[in-house]
Design a protein around this motif. Sequence first.
Motif, PDB file in Angstrom:
ATOM      1  N   ASP A 137      -2.104  13.438   8.174  1.00 32.39           N
ATOM      2  CA  ASP A 137      -1.205  14.207   9.049  1.00 32.39           C
ATOM      3  C   ASP A 137       0.105  14.511   8.325  1.00 32.39           C
ATOM      4  N   SER A 138       0.617  13.503   7.603  1.00 34.24           N
ATOM      5  CA  SER A 138       1.865  13.691   6.857  1.00 34.24           C
ATOM      6  C   SER A 138       1.713  14.805   5.833  1.00 34.24           C
ATOM      7  N   ILE A 139       0.612  14.742   5.056  1.00 32.17           N
ATOM      8  CA  ILE A 139       0.411  15.748   4.005  1.00 32.17           C
ATOM      9  C   ILE A 139       0.257  17.128   4.643  1.00 32.17           C
ATOM     10  N   ARG A 140      -0.476  17.183   5.773  1.00 27.91           N
ATOM     11  CA  ARG A 140      -0.652  18.481   6.461  1.00 27.91           C
ATOM     12  C   ARG A 140       0.685  19.050   6.910  1.00 27.91           C
ATOM     13  N   PHE A 141       1.593  18.170   7.305  1.00 22.70           N
ATOM     14  CA  PHE A 141       2.919  18.630   7.737  1.00 22.70           C
ATOM     15  C   PHE A 141       3.611  19.376   6.586  1.00 22.70           C
ATOM     16  N   TYR A 142       3.536  18.800   5.382  1.00 19.18           N
ATOM     17  CA  TYR A 142       4.144  19.468   4.215  1.00 19.18           C
ATOM     18  C   TYR A 142       3.420  20.785   3.924  1.00 19.18           C
ATOM     19  N   GLU A 143       2.100  20.747   4.058  1.00 18.69           N
ATOM     20  CA  GLU A 143       1.312  21.959   3.799  1.00 18.69           C
ATOM     21  C   GLU A 143       1.764  23.090   4.721  1.00 18.69           C
ATOM     22  N   LYS A 144       1.945  22.741   6.006  1.00 20.09           N
ATOM     23  CA  LYS A 144       2.358  23.759   6.992  1.00 20.09           C
ATOM     24  C   LYS A 144       3.758  24.298   6.673  1.00 20.09           C
ATOM     25  N   GLU A 145       4.641  23.387   6.284  1.00 19.38           N
ATOM     26  CA  GLU A 145       6.017  23.803   5.960  1.00 19.38           C
ATOM     27  C   GLU A 145       6.031  24.789   4.796  1.00 19.38           C
ATOM     28  N   LEU A 146       5.164  24.536   3.804  1.00 21.09           N
ATOM     29  CA  LEU A 146       5.157  25.384   2.612  1.00 21.09           C
ATOM     30  C   LEU A 146       4.426  26.702   2.848  1.00 21.09           C
ATOM     31  N   LYS A 156       0.844  -1.209   0.000  1.00 22.84           N
ATOM     32  CA  LYS A 156       0.000   0.000   0.000  1.00 22.84           C
ATOM     33  C   LYS A 156       0.883   1.264   0.000  1.00 22.84           C
ATOM     34  N   PHE A 157       0.532   2.265  -0.812  1.00 25.13           N
ATOM     35  CA  PHE A 157       1.228   3.550  -0.749  1.00 25.13           C
ATOM     36  C   PHE A 157       0.329   4.642  -1.342  1.00 25.13           C
ATOM     37  N   ALA A 158       0.701   5.913  -1.087  1.00 29.60           N
ATOM     38  CA  ALA A 158      -0.112   7.020  -1.606  1.00 29.60           C
ATOM     39  C   ALA A 158       0.738   7.907  -2.500  1.00 29.60           C
ATOM     40  N   LEU A 159       0.105   8.420  -3.555  1.00 29.44           N
ATOM     41  CA  LEU A 159       0.783   9.385  -4.438  1.00 29.44           C
ATOM     42  C   LEU A 159       0.087  10.733  -4.264  1.00 29.44           C
ATOM     43  N   VAL A 160       0.883  11.768  -3.985  1.00 29.52           N
ATOM     44  CA  VAL A 160       0.309  13.102  -3.728  1.00 29.52           C
ATOM     45  C   VAL A 160       0.797  14.074  -4.802  1.00 29.52           C
ATOM     46  N   ASP A 214      13.269  14.322   4.874  1.00 29.98           N
ATOM     47  CA  ASP A 214      14.455  13.727   5.501  1.00 29.98           C
ATOM     48  C   ASP A 214      14.389  13.759   7.023  1.00 29.98           C
ATOM     49  N   SER A 215      13.631  14.735   7.576  1.00 30.11           N
ATOM     50  CA  SER A 215      13.599  14.871   9.042  1.00 30.11           C
ATOM     51  C   SER A 215      12.912  13.682   9.703  1.00 30.11           C
ATOM     52  N   GLY A 216      12.063  13.001   8.961  1.00 27.69           N
ATOM     53  CA  GLY A 216      11.338  11.853   9.535  1.00 27.69           C
ATOM     54  C   GLY A 216      10.221  12.291  10.471  1.00 27.69           C
ATOM     55  N   SER A 217       9.945  13.615  10.521  1.00 32.97           N
ATOM     56  CA  SER A 217       8.918  14.122  11.450  1.00 32.97           C
ATOM     57  C   SER A 217       7.527  13.603  11.111  1.00 32.97           C
ATOM     58  N   THR A 218       7.324  13.227   9.858  1.00 28.94           N
ATOM     59  CA  THR A 218       5.980  12.795   9.479  1.00 28.94           C
ATOM     60  C   THR A 218       5.676  11.382   9.985  1.00 28.94           C
ATOM     61  N   GLY A 219       6.720  10.646  10.318  1.00 30.52           N
ATOM     62  CA  GLY A 219       6.514   9.266  10.785  1.00 30.52           C
ATOM     63  C   GLY A 219       6.240   8.296   9.656  1.00 30.52           C
ATOM     64  N   THR A 220       6.200   8.822   8.429  1.00 29.51           N
ATOM     65  CA  THR A 220       6.000   7.938   7.277  1.00 29.51           C
ATOM     66  C   THR A 220       7.265   7.972   6.425  1.00 29.51           C
ATOM     67  N   SER A 262      -0.107   3.892   8.855  1.00 30.00           N
ATOM     68  CA  SER A 262      -0.976   2.840   9.377  1.00 30.00           C
ATOM     69  C   SER A 262      -2.448   3.117   9.094  1.00 30.00           C
ATOM     70  N   SER A 263      -2.790   4.404   8.920  1.00 26.58           N
ATOM     71  CA  SER A 263      -4.201   4.723   8.681  1.00 26.58           C
ATOM     72  C   SER A 263      -4.282   5.955   7.787  1.00 26.58           C
ATOM     73  N   GLU A 264      -5.483   6.223   7.291  1.00 25.21           N
ATOM     74  CA  GLU A 264      -5.664   7.421   6.447  1.00 25.21           C
ATOM     75  C   GLU A 264      -5.380   8.687   7.254  1.00 25.21           C
ATOM     76  N   ASP A 265      -5.692   8.643   8.559  1.00 23.11           N
ATOM     77  CA  ASP A 265      -5.426   9.821   9.412  1.00 23.11           C
ATOM     78  C   ASP A 265      -3.937  10.135   9.436  1.00 23.11           C
TER      79      ASP A 265
END
Length: 579
Positions: free
Chosen positions: A249-258, A177-181, A216-222, A242-245
């Motif tokens: 959260d990972s995508i939101r992390f990138y959103e916040k950074e940008l 399983k993986f996601a493409l954004v 690279d920071s690994g902060s997203t946990g994914t 592990s879940s869609e949540d």
Amino acid sequence: MRKDKNKEKNIDKTLSRLSSNGNAPTYFFALLLLLFFLAIRLLTIVSRSDAAFGFADMKVPMSTLTGVFSSVSHMCIFCIVVLYGKVGYFTSLGLLLLQFPMQLNNIFVNHSPSTIPGVFLNLMTIVVMTLLYRNNVRINKYQERLRNQAVTDTLTRLPNRFACTELVNDLVKRGGKFALVSIDFNNFKSINDTFGHEMGNDVLREIARRLRTAADSGSTGTHDFVTRQGGDEFSLVIRDYSSEDQLLDSIRFYEKELARPMSITDCELYMTASFGYTEFPTDADNTDMLFTCADAAMYEVKRTNSSTNRIRRFTPDLMNNTERTLDIECKLRLALENETVFFNLQPQFDMEHRLRGFEALARMKDTDGSMISPGEFIPVAEKVGLIDKVDICVLKNSARFFSEILKKTGADITLSVNISVRHLMKTDFLAELKAIIEECGLPASQLEIEITESIMIESADKALQCINDLKAMGIKIAIDDFGTGYSSLSYLNSFPADLLKIDKSFIDKMNTGDSAKQYVAAIISIGHIMNFGVISEGVEDMEQLETLRSIGCDFIQGYIWGRPLDPEAAEKLVLTQKQ
Ligand code: C2E
Ligand code: CA
Ligand code: CA
């Protein structure tokens, strides 16, 4: 998408062409050498065994056969070196070197001078295969460099679209399983147009740096892989969630950074990005579909343009939207060619219901005669680069019509036209505009250009230059959709506008609470302090009208007093106002 796929194929083709070109001389050289050795051997055989060589009874001496075998073995050695690189070279070298002690033993101990040519042959073979090997190493390095270039984006040093496709292909084959954004920036074009490509490149590098640091920071946990697809489009491949949540959260992390302001050559830029994502294997089961789905979700975010939610997952109904976009593009091109894009005029009034003028709005019909909403075709026009043509078409036709009305009635009213920022920055825009108003005889003072408050950035020099040129011609400037962008007070102060248009979304909310009303009141006050007139858009009911009166708004535009009208109805309205 198709184009990009072709490009990838081309990269592959180019690579294999380069590699075969690179190896061709080596093989050719090896073959020539082998033929040369074979010829020498055969000559030796023929000369040595002239007498013994009886074609009639086909008797071939043993020494001749040994010579042929020896030649063939040297041929094999060259082939091994060419085909198996380092391993082939050192194996062959070992084999040849092993023969030396035996050959030397033959010469010096057994006193057999017939072994001497064999020693020379071996020495020559070592020299030639060393040259071949060195040549091959050089070509391999060159190919590796080419391959690296083919998978790396030169501007940002991120992996490029090709690398992303390779990775997605690989993950699809493995089956996990993986996601493409898909990530796309809003109004990036305006940065290029306003500040130039150099600054646009700096912004892209900063975006890439932030994305890479976040991954690279690994902060997203994914487990994330960042790539640049080209232009202002980036992609993420996200694994091990592990879940869609957790994925969200990972995508939101990138959103916040940008979303953090970017300081680039003394300018503070605020960028917003749109994110569309899709999941393998739930939404799509092959690479092409994954990219299409992620893009469709991202375009939907851009289309709905919500300020609160800029992340969206793919849903099957979006596929119809992609088809619809293509359909609209096709129809728009045809309509522009056939000059069937037309305009409506929406009246603007002062608070005493006196006509201030009209806003020209582009209109287009579908093949069945129904209308296609500008909310639908204008974003498509912007995306595919047809917006300039739409703007000019509306400007030309409405200015011609409007100047006729002015000549007939002598009314002191203004025509407002929408011009996209991108179009405004074009070098030939002013000349084009001048030619149009001169041709139809429209006084410049009765024309207003509406510019959307899309990227209001500190010291947008190029935009200011264009606006000043328009002002010098006597044309008025309106800032459209005010309140939806990020313009700062100091920027507004230096912006030579005549009118602020408060966006409909603020008028809609205005009577829902005191703070919403105070917000609109504050915009009006600021507009007045800066010497701008203020108009409210999308006024639909009496309550809104009364509130706007009480907080000092100057003008209104909305269904309450006038929907967009066809030219004849607009002319009638001007005539009734004159009475
Ligand atoms: P806009 O410039 O903000 O234009 C105002 C839009 O609000 C128009 O929608 C108008 O019909 C609508 N409107 C006005 N009063 C009311 C109201 O009381 N209630 C409601 N619900 N809507 C109201 P329209 O014609 O659909 O245009 C949508 C957008 O398309 C425009 O928004 C403008 O950004 C763009 N557009 C239209 N024509 C052109 C053009 O010629 N060039 C460019 N660049 N953009 C255009
Ligand atoms: Ca407008
Ligand atoms: Ca508007």
